[in-house]
Design a protein around this motif. Structure first.
Motif, PDB file in Angstrom:
ATOM      1  N   LYS A 139      -7.100 -11.993  -4.495  1.00 13.17           N
ATOM      2  CA  LYS A 139      -6.245 -10.820  -4.670  1.00 13.17           C
ATOM      3  C   LYS A 139      -7.076  -9.625  -5.117  1.00 13.17           C
ATOM      4  CE  LYS A 139      -1.451 -12.048  -5.253  1.00 13.17           C
ATOM      5  NZ  LYS A 139      -0.240 -11.823  -6.077  1.00 13.17           N
ATOM      6  N   MET A 140      -6.617  -8.437  -4.728  1.00 13.79           N
ATOM      7  CA  MET A 140      -7.275  -7.198  -5.121  1.00 13.79           C
ATOM      8  C   MET A 140      -6.211  -6.113  -5.286  1.00 13.79           C
ATOM      9  SD  MET A 140      -8.789  -5.693  -1.520  1.00 13.79           S
ATOM     10  CE  MET A 140      -8.689  -3.990  -2.066  1.00 13.79           C
ATOM     11  N   THR A 141      -6.516  -5.111  -6.083  1.00  9.76           N
ATOM     12  CA  THR A 141      -5.654  -3.939  -6.190  1.00  9.76           C
ATOM     13  C   THR A 141      -6.074  -2.952  -5.115  1.00  9.76           C
ATOM     14  OG1 THR A 141      -5.424  -4.243  -8.575  1.00  9.76           O
ATOM     15  CG2 THR A 141      -4.858  -2.077  -7.695  1.00  9.76           C
ATOM     16  N   LEU A 142      -5.149  -2.567  -4.262  1.00  8.94           N
ATOM     17  CA  LEU A 142      -5.471  -1.622  -3.198  1.00  8.94           C
ATOM     18  C   LEU A 142      -5.520  -0.218  -3.780  1.00  8.94           C
ATOM     19  CD1 LEU A 142      -6.073  -1.224  -0.246  1.00  8.94           C
ATOM     20  CD2 LEU A 142      -3.629  -0.989   0.167  1.00  8.94           C
ATOM     21  N   MET A 143      -6.691   0.417  -3.686  1.00 10.04           N
ATOM     22  CA  MET A 143      -6.907   1.689  -4.344  1.00 10.04           C
ATOM     23  C   MET A 143      -6.510   2.850  -3.439  1.00 10.04           C
ATOM     24  SD  MET A 143      -7.801   0.521  -7.201  1.00 10.04           S
ATOM     25  CE  MET A 143      -8.270   2.012  -8.058  1.00 10.04           C
ATOM     26  N   VAL A 144      -5.210   3.043  -3.330  1.00  5.03           N
ATOM     27  CA  VAL A 144      -4.666   4.191  -2.607  1.00  5.03           C
ATOM     28  C   VAL A 144      -3.686   4.905  -3.530  1.00  5.03           C
ATOM     29  CG1 VAL A 144      -4.971   3.153  -0.330  1.00  5.03           C
ATOM     30  CG2 VAL A 144      -2.829   2.807  -1.572  1.00  5.03           C
ATOM     31  N   PRO A 145      -3.525   6.220  -3.388  1.00  6.05           N
ATOM     32  CA  PRO A 145      -2.692   6.969  -4.327  1.00  6.05           C
ATOM     33  C   PRO A 145      -1.256   6.469  -4.435  1.00  6.05           C
ATOM     34  CG  PRO A 145      -4.051   8.465  -3.057  1.00  6.05           C
ATOM     35  CD  PRO A 145      -4.239   7.113  -2.456  1.00  6.05           C
ATOM     36  N   ASP A 146      -0.664   6.032  -3.305  1.00  7.14           N
ATOM     37  CA  ASP A 146       0.743   5.654  -3.348  1.00  7.14           C
ATOM     38  C   ASP A 146       0.988   4.260  -3.909  1.00  7.14           C
ATOM     39  OD1 ASP A 146       1.910   8.011  -2.551  1.00  7.14           O
ATOM     40  OD2 ASP A 146       1.701   7.567  -0.425  1.00  7.14           O
ATOM     41  N   ASN A 147      -0.069   3.547  -4.282  1.00  6.22           N
ATOM     42  CA  ASN A 147       0.118   2.279  -4.985  1.00  6.22           C
ATOM     43  C   ASN A 147       0.275   2.584  -6.481  1.00  6.22           C
ATOM     44  OD1 ASN A 147       0.327  -0.422  -5.649  1.00  6.22           O
ATOM     45  ND2 ASN A 147      -1.867  -0.826  -5.464  1.00  6.22           N
ATOM     46  N   TRP A 148       1.327   3.332  -6.793  1.00  3.92           N
ATOM     47  CA  TRP A 148       1.564   3.798  -8.160  1.00  3.92           C
ATOM     48  C   TRP A 148       1.866   2.652  -9.119  1.00  3.92           C
ATOM     49  CZ3 TRP A 148       6.350   2.458  -9.964  1.00  3.92           C
ATOM     50  CH2 TRP A 148       7.307   2.126  -8.992  1.00  3.92           C
ATOM     51  N   SER A 149       2.347   1.527  -8.598  1.00  8.55           N
ATOM     52  CA  SER A 149       2.674   0.379  -9.444  1.00  8.55           C
ATOM     53  C   SER A 149       1.477  -0.543  -9.649  1.00  8.55           C
ATOM     54  CB  SER A 149       3.831  -0.411  -8.840  1.00  8.55           C
ATOM     55  OG  SER A 149       3.486  -0.891  -7.545  1.00  8.55           O
ATOM     56  N   LEU A 150       0.355  -0.210  -8.972  1.00  9.71           N
ATOM     57  CA  LEU A 150      -0.885  -0.984  -9.106  1.00  9.71           C
ATOM     58  C   LEU A 150      -0.693  -2.449  -8.714  1.00  9.71           C
ATOM     59  CD1 LEU A 150      -2.242   0.554 -12.436  1.00  9.71           C
ATOM     60  CD2 LEU A 150      -2.648   1.308 -10.088  1.00  9.71           C
ATOM     61  N   ASP A 151       0.171  -2.693  -7.723  1.00 12.33           N
ATOM     62  CA  ASP A 151       0.360  -4.046  -7.212  1.00 12.33           C
ATOM     63  C   ASP A 151      -0.913  -4.543  -6.531  1.00 12.33           C
ATOM     64  OD1 ASP A 151       3.057  -3.696  -7.947  1.00 12.33           O
ATOM     65  OD2 ASP A 151       3.699  -4.967  -6.298  1.00 12.33           O
ATOM     66  N   ALA A 158      -2.292  -1.984   4.947  1.00 11.48           N
ATOM     67  CA  ALA A 158      -1.756  -3.240   4.420  1.00 11.48           C
ATOM     68  C   ALA A 158      -0.532  -3.627   5.242  1.00 11.48           C
ATOM     69  CB  ALA A 158      -1.405  -3.121   2.942  1.00 11.48           C
ATOM     70  N   PHE A 159      -0.090  -4.869   5.086  1.00  7.38           N
ATOM     71  CA  PHE A 159       1.160  -5.283   5.736  1.00  7.38           C
ATOM     72  C   PHE A 159       1.834  -6.354   4.902  1.00  7.38           C
ATOM     73  CE2 PHE A 159      -2.151  -7.963   7.495  1.00  7.38           C
ATOM     74  CZ  PHE A 159      -1.589  -9.214   7.670  1.00  7.38           C
ATOM     75  N   VAL A 194       0.851  -1.179   0.000  1.00  2.73           N
ATOM     76  CA  VAL A 194       0.000   0.000   0.000  1.00  2.73           C
ATOM     77  C   VAL A 194       0.878   1.217   0.000  1.00  2.73           C
ATOM     78  CG1 VAL A 194      -0.044  -0.294   2.445  1.00  2.73           C
ATOM     79  CG2 VAL A 194      -1.569   1.288   1.473  1.00  2.73           C
ATOM     80  N   GLY A 195       0.302   2.308  -0.346  1.00  2.00           N
ATOM     81  CA  GLY A 195       1.032   3.556  -0.197  1.00  2.00           C
ATOM     82  C   GLY A 195       1.228   3.835   1.260  1.00  2.00           C
ATOM     83  N   ILE A 196       2.413   4.236   1.657  1.00  2.00           N
ATOM     84  CA  ILE A 196       2.693   4.382   3.068  1.00  2.00           C
ATOM     85  C   ILE A 196       3.136   5.757   3.446  1.00  2.00           C
ATOM     86  CG2 ILE A 196       3.996   3.400   4.937  1.00  2.00           C
ATOM     87  CD1 ILE A 196       4.316   0.991   3.455  1.00  2.00           C
ATOM     88  N   LEU A 205      -0.827  -8.283   2.541  1.00  2.00           N
ATOM     89  CA  LEU A 205      -2.232  -8.570   2.792  1.00  2.00           C
ATOM     90  C   LEU A 205      -2.914  -7.341   3.369  1.00  2.00           C
ATOM     91  CD1 LEU A 205      -0.290 -11.043   4.246  1.00  2.00           C
ATOM     92  CD2 LEU A 205      -2.438 -12.241   3.905  1.00  2.00           C
ATOM     93  N   SER A 206      -4.227  -7.335   3.275  1.00  2.00           N
ATOM     94  CA  SER A 206      -5.045  -6.349   3.965  1.00  2.00           C
ATOM     95  C   SER A 206      -6.451  -6.900   4.090  1.00  2.00           C
ATOM     96  CB  SER A 206      -5.039  -5.005   3.244  1.00  2.00           C
ATOM     97  OG  SER A 206      -5.601  -4.004   4.092  1.00  2.00           O
ATOM     98  N   SER A 207      -7.387  -6.067   4.558  1.00  2.00           N
ATOM     99  CA  SER A 207      -8.748  -6.539   4.778  1.00  2.00           C
ATOM    100  C   SER A 207      -9.744  -5.440   4.438  1.00  2.00           C
ATOM    101  CB  SER A 207      -8.928  -6.948   6.241  1.00  2.00           C
ATOM    102  OG  SER A 207     -10.254  -7.358   6.479  1.00  2.00           O
ATOM    103  N   PHE A 208     -10.547  -5.686   3.393  1.00  2.00           N
ATOM    104  CA  PHE A 208     -11.578  -4.734   2.995  1.00  2.00           C
ATOM    105  C   PHE A 208     -12.828  -5.501   2.568  1.00  2.00           C
ATOM    106  CE2 PHE A 208      -7.641  -2.393   2.560  1.00  2.00           C
ATOM    107  CZ  PHE A 208      -7.963  -1.244   3.279  1.00  2.00           C
ATOM    108  N   SER A 209     -13.955  -5.173   3.203  1.00  2.00           N
ATOM    109  CA  SER A 209     -15.201  -5.875   2.911  1.00  2.00           C
ATOM    110  C   SER A 209     -15.773  -5.484   1.552  1.00  2.00           C
ATOM    111  CB  SER A 209     -16.232  -5.597   4.005  1.00  2.00           C
ATOM    112  OG  SER A 209     -16.488  -4.203   4.126  1.00  2.00           O
ATOM    113  N   SER A 210     -15.183  -4.475   0.907  1.00  2.00           N
ATOM    114  CA  SER A 210     -15.640  -4.056  -0.419  1.00  2.00           C
ATOM    115  C   SER A 210     -15.239  -5.042  -1.513  1.00  2.00           C
ATOM    116  CB  SER A 210     -15.062  -2.676  -0.755  1.00  2.00           C
ATOM    117  OG  SER A 210     -13.642  -2.702  -0.682  1.00  2.00           O
ATOM    118  N   ASN A 211     -14.336  -5.955  -1.192  1.00  2.00           N
ATOM    119  CA  ASN A 211     -13.848  -6.928  -2.171  1.00  2.00           C
ATOM    120  C   ASN A 211     -13.995  -8.343  -1.623  1.00  2.00           C
ATOM    121  OD1 ASN A 211     -12.320  -4.279  -2.750  1.00  2.00           O
ATOM    122  ND2 ASN A 211     -11.867  -5.514  -4.559  1.00  2.00           N
ATOM    123  N   PRO A 212     -14.037  -9.353  -2.493  1.00  2.00           N
ATOM    124  CA  PRO A 212     -14.153 -10.731  -2.011  1.00  2.00           C
ATOM    125  C   PRO A 212     -12.961 -11.123  -1.135  1.00  2.00           C
ATOM    126  CG  PRO A 212     -14.635 -10.612  -4.363  1.00  2.00           C
ATOM    127  CD  PRO A 212     -14.086  -9.275  -3.968  1.00  2.00           C
TER     128      PRO A 212
END
Length: 383
Positions: free
Chosen positions: A218-230, A364-365, A2-4, A207-214
Motif C-alpha cells: 500500500k502507498m499514499t497517492l500524492m495528488v492534491p485531491d487525495n485530501w483524506s490521505l487514503d 488510480a482505479f 485518487v483525486g479525480i 489500485l494504481s501503479s508507480f515505480s517510485s514505490n514498492p
C-alpha cells in the motif's frame, strides 16, 4: 483512490475546451465492435462543478446494484459531494489549511461517504436549491474557502465553526432529510444504503501503479485531491490492464481516475489513444487527422508512466466509469468509458479509450475485490 476532479473553474475551462473540439470524422473513421459491455445507468451531466469523482463512482455503484440483481437507483451524486465537502473542511481545519479544499475528490471519497453517511436517491436530494437546472458551484466554492480561511486564522477555535460551515453548504445544496419516503417505505440515508443499495463498502479497493514505490504494497497517492490521505495498492503497470480485463470479463465495472488534458483525448470524437508520434512533432496534416481512424500507438513503459506523473504531464483531473471492451476495425482493443458531461459527443456520452492510454494516464482505479485476479489478490493479501 485518487483525486479525480479539478476545481470548478478549472474543470469548466477544461470541459469547454474539450467540447469545442471539432469532430474529425471520428465516428465514421473508427468502426467499433463491442466485445463486453456491462449494464450501466443513463449518462448524467455534472454541470459547472468539479464533481466527476462523485458522478463516476456513483454510476459505478449503480452498475454494482445491477450486477447484484437489484433494481438500480439513480443515486444523488451531490449528497455524496455535500458530505465530502464537510469532511474536507474538517481535515482542512485540522491541517491548519495545508491541504486541498476545492471541488475535486476521489473514487474512495464516494465509498467513504457511503459508509459514514449512507445514500439518497436523486429524487430526494438534487442539490439544486437555488433555482438552477444544473450544478453551478463557483459561488459556493468561493464561500467555502473564505469561511475556512477565516476559521484557521483564529488562535483558538470554538465548536461553532463546523455548524456555520455546514449551514452555508446546505443553503446552496439543501438540507439533508433525517427521514424520507421511497416506494412506500420510510428510510434514513443509512438504512436506505443498507436495505436498498446494499453494497458492502469493505468489498471495494483501489489500485494504481508507480515505480517510485514498492510494488504489491500500500502507498499514499500524492495528488492534491487525495485530501483524506487514503492509501491504494501499488501494482505493476501490466497488472492494471490484466485486472481491468479480468473484472470486465466477470461482469464488474471500474471507477477510473485519469488525465484528460492531452491533445490525444478527444471528447467530441469520443476517442482517446497515445499516438506513436509526439503531438509537438506531428505535421499539420497528422494533427488534423488524429481522429480520422485508427493510428499506430506509442508503446508505454513503467518508466514513461512514472516520468509523466512526476513532471505533471499526467495530472489528476477527471473520473469516469469503464463499462466494457470494444475492438476497432484493425482488431485493437479499447475500453468503453462512460463520462458525466451529458450526451453531446459522437457517442452520446461514451468514449473509446485505448489500453495504452489507460496504461499511461491512469492515476488510480476502484473496483470490487472479486474482480481482481486471484494470484494478484494473494500477492496483495486481500481477503
Amino acid at each position: 483512490m485518487v483525486g479525480i476532479a479539478l476545481g470548478a473553474n478549472a474543470q469548466d475551462d477544461l470541459i469547454n475546451k474539450l467540447k469545442d473540439n471539432k469532430s474529425a470524422s471520428g465516428r465514421s473513421g473508427f468502426q467499433f465492435t463491442t466485445v463486453i459491455n456491462a449494464e450501466a445507468t443513463s449518462v448524467k451531466n455534472q454541470g459547472s462543478s468539479g464533481t466527476c469523482w462523485s458522478y463516476s463512482t456513483n454510476s459505478f455503484l449503480e452498475s454494482e446494484m445491477i450486477r447484484m440483481g437489484k433494481q438500480p437507483v439513480d443515486l444523488a451524486e451531490i449528497f455524496t459531494a455535500r458530505n465530502a465537502y464537510i469532511e474536507k473542511g474538517v481535515n482542512y481545519v485540522r491541517m491548519h489549511g495545508a491541504i486541498s479544499l476545492g471541488d475535486g475528490g476521489a473514487c474512495h471519497d464516494v465509498i467513504n461517504m457511503y459508509a459514514k453517511y449512507g445514500a439518497l436517491p436523486q429524487e430526494v436530494y438534487t442539490g439544486l436549491n437555488y433555482g438552477t437546472k444544473t450544478n453551478n458551484f463557483a459561488e459556493m466554492g468561493s464561500l467555502r474557502e473564505a469561511v475556512l480561511a477565516a476559521v484557521v486564522k483564529n488562535p483558538s477555535l470554538t465548536p461553532n465553526w463546523k455548524k456555520a460551515y455546514t449551514a452555508m453548504i446546505d443553503s446552496y445544496l439543501g438540507e439533508v432529510p433525517a427521514k424520507f419516503d421511497y416506494k412506500g417505505k420510510t428510510y434514513t440515508p443509512l438504512t436506505f444504503a443498507k436495505e436498498v443499495v446494499g453494497i458492502n463498502p469493505k468489498d471495494y479497493v483501489e489500485l494504481s501503479s508507480f515505480s517510485s514505490n514498492p510494488y504489491y504494497e500500500k502507498m499514499t497517492l500524492m495528488v492534491p485531491d487525495n485530501w483524506s490521505l487514503d492509501q491504494i495498492y501499488n501494482i505493476k503497470m501490466d497488472d492494471m490492464i490484466n485486472t481491468i480485463d479480468n473484472a470486465l470479463k466477470k461482469g464488474y465495472t471500474i471507477a477510473w481516475a485519469t488525465d484528460v488534458s492531452e491533445k490525444y483525448f478527444s471528447w467530441k470524437n469520443g476517442v482517446a489513444y497515445v499516438p506513436a508520434t509526439n503531438f509537438d512533432n506531428m505535421t499539420p496534416e497528422e494533427k488534423a487527422t488524429m481522429f480520422s481512424g485508427p493510428k499506430p500507438e506509442m508503446e508505454i513503459t513503467e518508466a514513461m508512466r512514472q516520468q509523466a506523473f512526476d513532471n505533471y504531464s499526467t495530472t489528476d483531473d477527471h473520473g469516469m466509469q469503464i463499462t466494457g471492451i470494444a475492438k476497432d476495425q484493425t482488431g485493437k482493443e479499447y475500453y468503453i468509458v462512460k463520462n458525466s458531461w451529458g450526451e453531446s459527443n459522437d457517442y452520446k456520452g461514451y468514449l473509446y479509450v485505448s489500453k495504452n492510454f489507460v496504461k499511461y494516464k491512469t492515476t488510480a482505479f476502484l473496483l470490487h475485490k472479486d474482480g481482481i485476479p486471484a494470484d494478484l489478490r494473494s500477492k496483495l493479501n486481500i481477503k
